[in-house]
Structures are given as structure tokens and as C-alpha cells.
Design a protein around this motif. Structure first.
Motif, PDB file in Angstrom:
ATOM      1  N   PRO A  25     -39.671 -38.946   1.235  1.00 59.55           N
ATOM      2  CA  PRO A  25     -40.461 -37.648   0.725  1.00 59.55           C
ATOM      3  C   PRO A  25     -41.588 -37.907   1.950  1.00 59.55           C
ATOM      4  O   PRO A  25     -42.072 -36.630   2.517  1.00 59.55           O
ATOM      5  N   ALA A  26     -42.993 -39.242   2.144  1.00 64.86           N
ATOM      6  CA  ALA A  26     -43.354 -39.123   2.268  1.00 64.86           C
ATOM      7  C   ALA A  26     -43.848 -38.699   4.293  1.00 64.86           C
ATOM      8  O   ALA A  26     -44.470 -38.997   4.192  1.00 64.86           O
ATOM      9  N   THR A  27     -42.657 -39.494   4.521  1.00 64.52           N
ATOM     10  CA  THR A  27     -42.054 -39.736   6.258  1.00 64.52           C
ATOM     11  C   THR A  27     -42.239 -38.601   6.488  1.00 64.52           C
ATOM     12  O   THR A  27     -41.836 -38.099   7.941  1.00 64.52           O
ATOM     13  N   GLN A  28     -41.205 -37.811   5.920  1.00 62.99           N
ATOM     14  CA  GLN A  28     -40.712 -36.189   6.177  1.00 62.99           C
ATOM     15  C   GLN A  28     -41.858 -35.442   6.585  1.00 62.99           C
ATOM     16  O   GLN A  28     -43.016 -35.541   5.738  1.00 62.99           O
ATOM     17  N   LYS A  29     -41.849 -34.127   7.428  1.00 59.39           N
ATOM     18  CA  LYS A  29     -42.854 -33.387   7.764  1.00 59.39           C
ATOM     19  C   LYS A  29     -42.476 -32.164   6.846  1.00 59.39           C
ATOM     20  O   LYS A  29     -41.753 -32.261   6.649  1.00 59.39           O
ATOM     21  N   PRO A  30     -43.826 -32.060   6.871  1.00 52.68           N
ATOM     22  CA  PRO A  30     -43.985 -30.700   5.552  1.00 52.68           C
ATOM     23  C   PRO A  30     -43.277 -30.077   5.668  1.00 52.68           C
ATOM     24  O   PRO A  30     -43.186 -29.227   7.228  1.00 52.68           O
TER      25      PRO A  30
END
Length: 134
Positions: A25-30
């Protein structure tokens, strides 16, 4: 041998779970930012008319007086004790410790009274009060 395979499977499952729970989740774009003011404007509740209020009716009740006055406390039936009357006697002691007046005559009481009278006379023999100034 089997326990090593089981432990390896547990460590692999924990690593995969940690990856999907924290790192991925930290590597995905918000997603797009939400404008909260716009959301509040879009989802505003419709205006509803207030319900009609009933008419105010005030009725004063009438209360009939009681048939006869009722005493708050029952009357006392026991006799009221009269005040104690004790004749004054010189040189006697009145003892109220038992609740009634007992007249006692003892020589010690008379001696104590005489001694107290002498002490008071001695203490006040030089006392004078000047006349008030005008």
C-alpha cells in the motif's frame, strides 16, 4: 524434516502477509483528494417543514376543601410537667443532678461558701468606680 518444511511455510506466509499489509500500500499512488466542502454541499439533506404544533389549552382544576381540618400531629395526652418550685433556704445546697431538686445541708458547703465570700470581699475592697465625666 517435516517440521522444517512447516516452519519455512509459516515464515513465507508471514513475509507475504507483511508485504501485502504494509509495503505494497505504501508503493501505490494515492487516490484523488476529496473536497469535503463539496461533498457536504452535494449530500445536503432536503428542507422539511416542521410539523404542526397542537394548540395550547390551559385548564385550571378546582379542588374541593377537605371536609374538616385534619391535625398534622396527634394531640399529646401525657400531662405537661409543672415547673419546679423550691423555696429559697439560706445555707443550703440545691442538687438538681437527679432531675429533681434536693435540698442538702452540709458543713463543708457552708465553709466553702464563707471562704468564697471572703475572697470576693477581699478582691473588691479597693475597687471604686469614678463618676461619669460630663
Amino acid at each position: 524434516m517435516k517440521s522444517r518444511i512447516i516452519w519455512a511455510a509459516i515464515v513465507l506466509a508471514a513475509t507475504v502477509g507483511f508485504y501485502f499489509a504494509t509495503i505494497r500500500p505504501a508503493t501505490q499512488k494515492p487516490g484523488p483528494r476529496l473536497d469535503r466542502r463539496q461533498i457536504n454541499r452535494d449530500f445536503k439533506a432536503p428542507e422539511i417543514a416542521p410539523p404542526p404544533l397542537p394548540e395550547l389549552v390551559i385548564a385550571t382544576p378546582t379542588i374541593a376543601p377537605p371536609p374538616r381540618p385534619v391535625p398534622i400531629v396527634a394531640p399529646r395526652n401525657d400531662p405537661v410537667p409543672a415547673p419546679l418550685e423550691v423555696p429559697i433556704q439560706n445555707g443550703a445546697t440545691l442538687d438538681f443532678s437527679t432531675g429533681t431538686a434536693l435540698v442538702k445541708r452540709q458543713g463543708k458547703d457552708q465553709q466553702a461558701l464563707d471562704r468564697a465570700l471572703k475572697e470576693m470581699a477581699e478582691a473588691t475592697k479597693n475597687t471604686t468606680f469614678p463618676p461619669p465625666k460630663k
